[in-house]
Design an enzyme around this catalytic site. Structure first.
Site, PDB file in Angstrom:
ATOM      1  N   VAL A 172     -14.144  77.009  30.043  1.00 28.09           N
ATOM      2  CA  VAL A 172     -13.375  76.005  30.075  1.00 28.09           C
ATOM      3  C   VAL A 172     -12.413  74.970  30.151  1.00 28.09           C
ATOM      4  CG1 VAL A 172     -16.563  75.342  30.818  1.00 28.09           C
ATOM      5  CG2 VAL A 172     -15.013  75.201  28.133  1.00 28.09           C
ATOM      6  N   MET A 173     -12.135  76.380  29.189  1.00 30.69           N
ATOM      7  CA  MET A 173     -10.926  75.908  28.666  1.00 30.69           C
ATOM      8  C   MET A 173      -9.303  76.787  29.829  1.00 30.69           C
ATOM      9  SD  MET A 173     -10.945  75.507  24.166  1.00 30.69           S
ATOM     10  CE  MET A 173     -11.673  77.062  24.481  1.00 30.69           C
ATOM     11  N   GLU A 189     -19.619  86.014  34.015  1.00 30.47           N
ATOM     12  CA  GLU A 189     -20.594  85.568  33.022  1.00 30.47           C
ATOM     13  C   GLU A 189     -21.701  85.021  33.833  1.00 30.47           C
ATOM     14  OE1 GLU A 189     -19.227  83.187  30.218  1.00 30.47           O
ATOM     15  OE2 GLU A 189     -20.523  83.358  28.899  1.00 30.47           O
ATOM     16  N   LYS A 209     -23.108  89.197  24.698  1.00 28.71           N
ATOM     17  CA  LYS A 209     -22.239  87.916  23.698  1.00 28.71           C
ATOM     18  C   LYS A 209     -22.174  88.178  21.957  1.00 28.71           C
ATOM     19  CE  LYS A 209     -20.002  83.965  24.890  1.00 28.71           C
ATOM     20  NZ  LYS A 209     -19.837  82.456  26.434  1.00 28.71           N
ATOM     21  N   CYS A 233     -16.546  86.393  28.154  1.00 26.66           N
ATOM     22  CA  CYS A 233     -15.925  85.527  28.101  1.00 26.66           C
ATOM     23  C   CYS A 233     -14.810  84.878  26.494  1.00 26.66           C
ATOM     24  CB  CYS A 233     -16.844  84.282  28.516  1.00 26.66           C
ATOM     25  SG  CYS A 233     -15.993  82.040  28.588  1.00 26.66           S
TER      26      CYS A 233
HETATM   27  C1  ACM Z   1     -17.421  80.466  27.477  1.00 25.95           C
HETATM   28  O1  ACM Z   1     -17.259  81.477  26.245  1.00 25.95           O
HETATM   29  N1  ACM Z   1     -18.420  80.581  27.932  1.00 25.95           N
HETATM   30  C2  ACM Z   1     -17.044  79.169  27.531  1.00 25.95           C
END
Ligand code: ACM
Length: 276
Positions: A178-179, A38, A113, A151
């Site tokens: 990030v998770m 991404e 997105k 993501c």
């Molecule tokens: C994300 O959607 N970049 C955590």
């Protein structure tokens, strides 16, 4: 069919550097399909909208997308990458967190997105493309159906489900995670839809105005049977390829009596979940 991912660290705000880095990673490789993370041209941790102006691009004319188009043509290969998209709407500049699918003949498709994560809501418009599936083909692997999601779309099972119901054999998933949950959850997304998934995540830390954000790497490829075909390191730049048979995605049976799609009972899946 040879498929893979690039896991790397984009430099925040350095579009030219990121373009060169991605090119140098993939220019020596041969493959049929690669997925790149991404926002690969821009980095992630923006502070203000001004930051996006300098690094976003129009996919028709932008340097990053044009580099992908050139490589796709040279290699006769398909490339999916996240990028920071700039668009003109009502004479105003707006930004989308997008993914491009580049065809060797110079054609391309854009996915924007759908589900924005946390502060992305300050900078990007929510995607308006929806989830679509595109045929890619050549003599070697025939015709294969590709879908894209970006993501955080992963946490909404409807994203992968919609793509699978529309016939996707492979779900391409550029990410800046990030998770730590998604890499494990993709097992379920692949298994419940019986499709291949390629999650190309980034590594490293973005720093901006005293804030920092660390990304979790571990890019994964999962088969329709829920096997991990690859799991990258948490912190290293890596490029990985494997050979798969996309026809496996077209068999939705998990045994001789259960077909994942034919056994669905839509009558009981409420569109309106209000209990009144
Ligand atoms: C994300 O959607 N970049 C955590």
């Amino acid at each position: 069919m040879k498929i893979g991912y690039l896991q790397f660290k984009p430099e925040l705000g350095k579009a030219n550097q990121n373009t060169e880095k991605v090119e140098s990673f993939i220019s020596g490789e041969n493959f049929d399909l690669i997925v790149i993370p991404e926002l690969a041209n821009s980095g992630y941790l923006f502070n203000e909208k001004e930051d996006l102006k300098k690094v976003s691009e129009n996919p028709e004319t932008g340097k990053y997308c044009n580099m992908l188009k050139r490589l796709s043509k040279e290699k006769k290969a398909y490339i999916v990458s996240g990028f920071c998209e700039s668009a003109k709407e009502d004479n105003k500049e707006v930004f989308y967190n997008s993914s491009i699918l580049v065809f060797p003949d110079g054609e391309y498709r854009i996915y924007r997105k759908t589900h924005l994560f946390f502060n992305e809501k300050k900078f990007f418009k929510p995607g308006n493309t929806g989830f679509w599936v595109y045929d890619i083909s050549n003599k070697k692997f025939g015709t294969v159906k590709l879908g894209m999601m970006v993501c955080f779309d992963w946490i909404f099972p409807e994203s992968a489900r919609t793509l699978a119901l529309r016939g996707a054999d492979i779900i391409c998933h550029p990410a800046n995670l990030v998770m730590p949950y998604c890499q494990n959850a993709m097992f379920t997304r692949a298994l419940e839809n019986r499709v291949y998934t390629i999650t190309a995540n980034r590594v490293g830390t973005d720093l901006n105005g005293g804030e920092s954000l660390e990304f979790t790497g571990e890019s994964v490829i999962v088969s329709p049977a829920g096997e991990y075909l690859s799991r990258a390191s948490a912190d290293k730049e890596e490029i990985f390829f494997t050979t798969v048979n996309p026809e496996l995605s077209r068999n939705k049976c998990i045994n001789e009596k259960n077909n994942m799609f034919e056994d669905r009972r839509e009558l009981f899946y409420f569109k309106n979940t209000k209990n009144d």
